[in-house]
Scaffold this active site. Structure first.
Site, PDB file in Angstrom:
ATOM      1  N   HIS A  62       0.835  -1.222   0.000  1.00 34.50           N
ATOM      2  CA  HIS A  62       0.000   0.000   0.000  1.00 34.50           C
ATOM      3  C   HIS A  62       0.862   1.262   0.000  1.00 34.50           C
ATOM      4  O   HIS A  62       0.548   2.232  -0.689  1.00 34.50           O
ATOM      5  CB  HIS A  62      -0.969  -0.022   1.175  1.00 34.50           C
ATOM      6  CG  HIS A  62      -2.050  -1.070   1.024  1.00 34.50           C
ATOM      7  ND1 HIS A  62      -2.335  -2.013   1.995  1.00 34.50           N
ATOM      8  CD2 HIS A  62      -2.861  -1.368  -0.019  1.00 34.50           C
ATOM      9  CE1 HIS A  62      -3.297  -2.803   1.565  1.00 34.50           C
ATOM     10  NE2 HIS A  62      -3.635  -2.445   0.349  1.00 34.50           N
ATOM     11  N   GLU A 106     -14.970  -0.142  -6.584  1.00 30.90           N
ATOM     12  CA  GLU A 106     -14.800  -1.542  -6.167  1.00 30.90           C
ATOM     13  C   GLU A 106     -16.037  -2.307  -6.638  1.00 30.90           C
ATOM     14  O   GLU A 106     -17.168  -1.903  -6.388  1.00 30.90           O
ATOM     15  CB  GLU A 106     -14.652  -1.599  -4.643  1.00 30.90           C
ATOM     16  CG  GLU A 106     -14.890  -2.964  -4.037  1.00 30.90           C
ATOM     17  CD  GLU A 106     -13.955  -4.045  -4.567  1.00 30.90           C
ATOM     18  OE1 GLU A 106     -12.724  -3.841  -4.528  1.00 30.90           O
ATOM     19  OE2 GLU A 106     -14.478  -5.090  -5.038  1.00 30.90           O
ATOM     20  N   GLY A 139     -14.797  -1.409 -12.486  1.00 33.21           N
ATOM     21  CA  GLY A 139     -13.866  -0.315 -12.766  1.00 33.21           C
ATOM     22  C   GLY A 139     -13.718  -0.016 -14.244  1.00 33.21           C
ATOM     23  O   GLY A 139     -13.527   1.128 -14.645  1.00 33.21           O
ATOM     24  N   ASP A 156      -5.648  -1.172  -8.079  1.00 30.66           N
ATOM     25  CA  ASP A 156      -5.369  -2.104  -6.977  1.00 30.66           C
ATOM     26  C   ASP A 156      -6.313  -3.295  -7.110  1.00 30.66           C
ATOM     27  O   ASP A 156      -7.214  -3.515  -6.297  1.00 30.66           O
ATOM     28  CB  ASP A 156      -5.598  -1.365  -5.651  1.00 30.66           C
ATOM     29  CG  ASP A 156      -5.384  -2.273  -4.453  1.00 30.66           C
ATOM     30  OD1 ASP A 156      -5.902  -1.930  -3.359  1.00 30.66           O
ATOM     31  OD2 ASP A 156      -4.744  -3.339  -4.603  1.00 30.66           O
ATOM     32  N   SER A 157      -6.107  -4.060  -8.184  1.00 34.13           N
ATOM     33  CA  SER A 157      -7.074  -5.113  -8.514  1.00 34.13           C
ATOM     34  C   SER A 157      -6.540  -6.481  -8.107  1.00 34.13           C
ATOM     35  O   SER A 157      -5.366  -6.653  -7.798  1.00 34.13           O
ATOM     36  CB  SER A 157      -7.316  -5.113 -10.030  1.00 34.13           C
ATOM     37  OG  SER A 157      -6.179  -5.661 -10.672  1.00 34.13           O
ATOM     38  N   THR A 158      -7.417  -7.452  -8.171  1.00 32.76           N
ATOM     39  CA  THR A 158      -6.974  -8.837  -8.054  1.00 32.76           C
ATOM     40  C   THR A 158      -6.212  -9.177  -9.340  1.00 32.76           C
ATOM     41  O   THR A 158      -6.058  -8.343 -10.219  1.00 32.76           O
ATOM     42  CB  THR A 158      -8.214  -9.753  -7.924  1.00 32.76           C
ATOM     43  OG1 THR A 158      -9.261  -9.249  -8.761  1.00 32.76           O
ATOM     44  CG2 THR A 158      -8.725  -9.799  -6.489  1.00 32.76           C
ATOM     45  N   PRO A 163     -13.418 -11.298 -12.299  1.00 33.36           N
ATOM     46  CA  PRO A 163     -13.862  -9.924 -12.571  1.00 33.36           C
ATOM     47  C   PRO A 163     -12.727  -8.962 -12.916  1.00 33.36           C
ATOM     48  O   PRO A 163     -12.946  -7.935 -13.528  1.00 33.36           O
ATOM     49  CB  PRO A 163     -14.568  -9.529 -11.272  1.00 33.36           C
ATOM     50  CG  PRO A 163     -14.090 -10.459 -10.230  1.00 33.36           C
ATOM     51  CD  PRO A 163     -13.753 -11.733 -10.936  1.00 33.36           C
TER      52      PRO A 163
HETATM   53  N1  SAM Z   1      -3.533  -6.226  -2.984  1.00 35.18           N
HETATM   54  C1  SAM Z   1      -4.283  -7.190  -3.759  1.00 35.18           C
HETATM   55  C2  SAM Z   1      -3.440  -7.776  -4.850  1.00 35.18           C
HETATM   56  O1  SAM Z   1      -2.330  -7.295  -5.058  1.00 35.18           O
HETATM   57  O2  SAM Z   1      -3.913  -8.726  -5.477  1.00 35.18           O
HETATM   58  C3  SAM Z   1      -5.557  -6.565  -4.282  1.00 35.18           C
HETATM   59  C4  SAM Z   1      -6.417  -6.061  -3.180  1.00 35.18           C
HETATM   60  S1  SAM Z   1      -8.083  -5.699  -3.417  1.00 35.18           S
HETATM   61  C5  SAM Z   1      -8.767  -6.905  -2.370  1.00 35.18           C
HETATM   62  C6  SAM Z   1      -8.499  -6.249  -5.042  1.00 35.18           C
HETATM   63  C7  SAM Z   1      -9.918  -5.848  -5.332  1.00 35.18           C
HETATM   64  O3  SAM Z   1     -10.162  -5.751  -6.729  1.00 35.18           O
HETATM   65  C8  SAM Z   1     -10.977  -6.849  -4.812  1.00 35.18           C
HETATM   66  O4  SAM Z   1     -11.707  -6.253  -3.756  1.00 35.18           O
HETATM   67  C9  SAM Z   1     -11.854  -7.131  -6.028  1.00 35.18           C
HETATM   68  O5  SAM Z   1     -13.219  -7.267  -5.697  1.00 35.18           O
HETATM   69  C10 SAM Z   1     -11.578  -5.914  -6.881  1.00 35.18           C
HETATM   70  N2  SAM Z   1     -11.917  -6.053  -8.305  1.00 35.18           N
HETATM   71  C11 SAM Z   1     -11.709  -7.129  -9.104  1.00 35.18           C
HETATM   72  N3  SAM Z   1     -12.178  -6.878 -10.352  1.00 35.18           N
HETATM   73  C12 SAM Z   1     -12.697  -5.609 -10.332  1.00 35.18           C
HETATM   74  C13 SAM Z   1     -13.319  -4.770 -11.312  1.00 35.18           C
HETATM   75  N4  SAM Z   1     -13.510  -5.195 -12.575  1.00 35.18           N
HETATM   76  N5  SAM Z   1     -13.696  -3.516 -10.945  1.00 35.18           N
HETATM   77  C14 SAM Z   1     -13.501  -3.078  -9.670  1.00 35.18           C
HETATM   78  N6  SAM Z   1     -12.938  -3.826  -8.683  1.00 35.18           N
HETATM   79  C15 SAM Z   1     -12.526  -5.081  -9.031  1.00 35.18           C
END
Ligand code: SAM
Length: 282
Positions: A62, A106, A139, A156-158, A163
């Protein structure tokens, strides 16, 4: 009988973390969400069994995704976060009192509600900050449609499965650029190049078409196994990456933020890429 959380993100590699106390395990609208206590890493959040963030090392990720682009920019007032459901990124960005508005998009409200309740050490009071504009949406759709403009965008996505797959496309990056003010910066979560090199290569191929200064920077986050993690960097203002350590130090001092990983020297060093990673982005 010991319980283990097993991550199978990479072909041929499985990573297990012992579950010392399972705190939560359920399906949200989009993904399976688990939280458990682990002796090694404190609380661990996984989505579809992939480690998202842990109390023990979330500060590295972060701090490097929030402070590096904001301090490089120098005058960031409006910040976009795509993803970031655990609230850790918003918490770090909101430490900058010069930031007037953070829009966090999110897709999964379940992750936000869950993190407020179970990960207070990570999100702290970010979700109560009046500067935070939380949008529950995809997003990719948001950046295609919004008329908001931003100085820094943090993806900061998965990982690019489920998704988040759409958040690693050229079309998405093009729309992110559309939403940046002049001299804006985008930083992306781009995985561990040693194991996920294709992701970084693909992002930078798109960034080379879109930005005058495309590259990546590195930080090692222990729970993202496989060596240093890469963060994509894209901007049209090439001078922002050349800001001197002295200037960064002045800005960092003025921000008055306590960190455990980020420093101006670490900031500058993060852009020093070993050849095996440099080769992936050329
Ligand atoms: N630090 C983590 C990593 O490096 O993998 C990521 C943290 S955060 C939990 C990732 C977030 O991305 C999740 O809450 C997920 O729901 C969100 N996410 C995934 N696809 C998305 C999309 N298309 N639009 C918005 N958020 C999304």
């Amino acid at each position: 009988m010991e319980e283990w959380s097993e991550e199978a993100l990479h072909d041929g590699l499985r990573i297990k973390i012992r579950i010392d106390k399972l705190l939560f395990d359920s399906k949200t609208e989009h993904q399976r969400l688990q939280l458990f206590e682990s002796k090694a890493f404190g609380r661990v959040l996984t989505l579809d069994s992939v480690v998202q963030t842990t109390e023990s090392d979330e500060f590295i990720y972060h701090e490097m995704m929030a402070h590096l682009p904001i301090l490089a920019h120098g005058k960031a007032k409006r910040v976009l976060i795509i993803g970031g459901g655990d609230g850790g990124m918003a918490e770090e960005v909101l430490k900058h009192k010069s930031v007037e508005r953070v829009t966090m998009v999110e897709i999964d409200a379940g992750v936000v509600e869950f993190s407020k309740q179970y990960l207070p050490n990570i999100c702290k009071d970010a979700f109560d900050d009046p500067r935070l504009n939380l949008v529950i949406a995809d997003g990719a759709k948001f950046v295609a449609e919004t008329d908001e403009r931003f100085d820094v965008a943090i993806i900061d996505s998965t990982d690019p499965i489920g998704p988040a797959e759409v958040l690693f496309t050229e079309a998405f990056y093009g729309n992110v650029k559309r939403c940046l003010n002049e001299g804006g910066i985008v930083a992306t979560q781009n995985g561990v190049p040693f194991l996920q090199g294709d992701e970084l290569t693909s992002t930078l191929a798109a960034f080379r078409k879109l930005f005058r200064d495309p590259t990546c920077y590195l930080a090692t986050v222990p729970t993202y196994v496989g060596g240093p993690m890469a963060f994509g960097w894209g901007t049209d203002d090439a001078s922002l990456r050349q800001v001197t350590e002295e200037t960064l130090a002045e800005r960092f001092k003025a921000a008055g933020i306590e960190t455990r990983y980020y420093t101006p020297a670490v900031h500058k060093a993060a852009f020093a890429l070993p050849p095996y990673i440099q080769d992936m982005i050329e």
